[in-house]
Design a protein around this motif. Sequence first.
Motif, short mmCIF file in Angstrom:
data_model
loop_
_atom_site.label_atom_id
_atom_site.label_comp_id
_atom_site.label_asym_id
_atom_site.label_seq_id
_atom_site.Cartn_x
_atom_site.Cartn_y
_atom_site.Cartn_z
N PHE A 1 5.08 20.12 -15.06
CA PHE A 1 5.43 19.17 -15.51
C PHE A 1 4.07 18.20 -14.99
N LEU A 2 3.40 17.30 -15.87
CA LEU A 2 2.14 16.53 -15.36
C LEU A 2 2.72 15.52 -14.27
N ILE A 3 1.64 15.45 -13.25
CA ILE A 3 2.06 14.55 -12.01
C ILE A 3 1.69 13.10 -12.59
N PRO A 4 2.73 12.16 -12.29
CA PRO A 4 2.48 11.01 -13.21
C PRO A 4 1.30 10.13 -12.35
N TYR A 5 0.44 9.60 -12.87
CA TYR A 5 -0.42 8.61 -11.99
C TYR A 5 0.03 7.51 -11.43
N GLY A 6 -0.30 7.50 -10.20
CA GLY A 6 0.40 6.31 -9.23
C GLY A 6 -0.60 5.67 -8.53
N PHE A 7 -0.16 4.50 -7.84
CA PHE A 7 -1.20 4.07 -6.77
C PHE A 7 -1.70 4.86 -5.88
N LYS A 8 -2.95 4.95 -5.74
CA LYS A 8 -4.15 5.65 -4.72
C LYS A 8 -4.19 4.81 -3.54
N ASP A 9 -4.02 5.19 -2.51
CA ASP A 9 -4.36 4.43 -1.22
C ASP A 9 -5.83 4.01 -1.30
N GLN A 10 -6.63 4.80 -1.52
CA GLN A 10 -8.20 4.55 -1.36
C GLN A 10 -8.65 3.47 -2.39
N GLU A 11 -7.76 3.60 -3.56
CA GLU A 11 -8.25 2.64 -4.64
C GLU A 11 -7.41 1.20 -4.82
N ASP A 12 -5.90 1.27 -4.18
CA ASP A 12 -5.32 0.22 -4.54
C ASP A 12 -4.75 -0.55 -3.30
N VAL A 13 -4.86 -0.16 -2.16
CA VAL A 13 -4.48 -0.76 -1.00
C VAL A 13 -5.47 -0.85 0.09
N GLU A 14 -5.81 -2.20 0.27
CA GLU A 14 -7.06 -2.52 1.43
C GLU A 14 -6.46 -2.91 2.60
N VAL A 15 -6.27 -1.80 3.44
CA VAL A 15 -5.33 -2.25 4.98
C VAL A 15 -6.33 -3.08 5.78
N THR A 16 -7.45 -3.20 5.61
CA THR A 16 -8.39 -4.33 6.40
C THR A 16 -8.21 -5.49 6.03
N ALA A 17 -7.55 -5.83 4.75
CA ALA A 17 -7.37 -7.19 4.30
C ALA A 17 -6.57 -8.10 5.38
N PRO A 18 -6.75 -9.22 5.22
CA PRO A 18 -6.01 -10.31 6.10
C PRO A 18 -4.66 -10.19 5.84
N PRO A 19 -3.74 -10.65 6.96
CA PRO A 19 -2.30 -10.69 6.70
C PRO A 19 -1.94 -11.38 5.53
N LEU A 20 -1.01 -11.09 4.97
CA LEU A 20 -0.37 -11.77 3.61
C LEU A 20 1.06 -12.19 3.96
N PHE A 21 1.60 -11.35 4.73
CA PHE A 21 3.13 -11.53 5.00
C PHE A 21 3.52 -11.73 6.43
N SER A 22 4.69 -12.06 6.67
CA SER A 22 5.16 -12.08 8.09
C SER A 22 5.70 -10.85 8.64
N ASP A 23 6.11 -10.38 9.99
CA ASP A 23 6.76 -9.48 10.13
C ASP A 23 8.39 -9.45 9.57
N THR A 24 8.72 -11.09 9.51
CA THR A 24 10.11 -10.98 8.74
C THR A 24 10.20 -10.59 7.65
N TYR A 25 9.10 -10.70 6.78
CA TYR A 25 9.03 -10.35 5.43
C TYR A 25 9.17 -8.92 5.33
N TYR A 26 8.38 -8.27 6.40
CA TYR A 26 8.62 -6.75 6.22
C TYR A 26 9.93 -6.09 6.36
N LEU A 27 10.74 -6.84 7.10
CA LEU A 27 11.93 -6.12 7.53
C LEU A 27 12.91 -6.72 6.26
#
Length: 174
Positions: free
Chosen positions: A42-68
């Motif tokens: 079965f074809l593997i669905p295309y999803g988000f790619k860490d390298q393409e879609d997530v910039e971990v060095t971007a400034p914080p957008l959310f609080s720790d409470t939000y993560y929880l």
Amino acid sequence: MVLKYFLEKVEDIEILPILEYALELAQSHLQKLTFIFNSEKFLIPYGFKDQEDVEVTAPPLFSDTYYLFYLQQWGQMGLDGYSISLSLAARSDVFEYFSECIDESKELLKKTVNVLLSKGLYIRAPYIVTPKKVDFIKKQSFLTGWLGERRPLTALEITNLYANLQRNVLAGLQ
């Protein structure tokens, strides 16, 4: 994966292990699903790619409470979705996969709720007064409340409204 971004930004040492646990779950689900899809050719669905879609060095957008609260919703929605999927699974390997997902969602929810409670952040569901007597439906039409005399909401209706409100508030914080 957004969890990797959250892990880069989290400062609260009580929330960090829950985020790590959630990331481990997500990565193991990708491996298990990839195996199932590949075994069925079965074809593997295309999803988000860490390298393409997530910039971990971007400034914080959310609080720790939000993560929880995000993780709490993730656990709740996992239980909802996986339980439906489990009830529809005919293949034994898929049935087992969804069974494990339910257990993992329960554990994620438990960990998250425990930290929310310890921080005084847990939002309790609306309190329903214990009835003093049994009340019976007096009219045949349950929907009379829309056009005629209003009826009180049922406990299930209150629960669904409350759960939807929680999800909508979290989505509005983004």
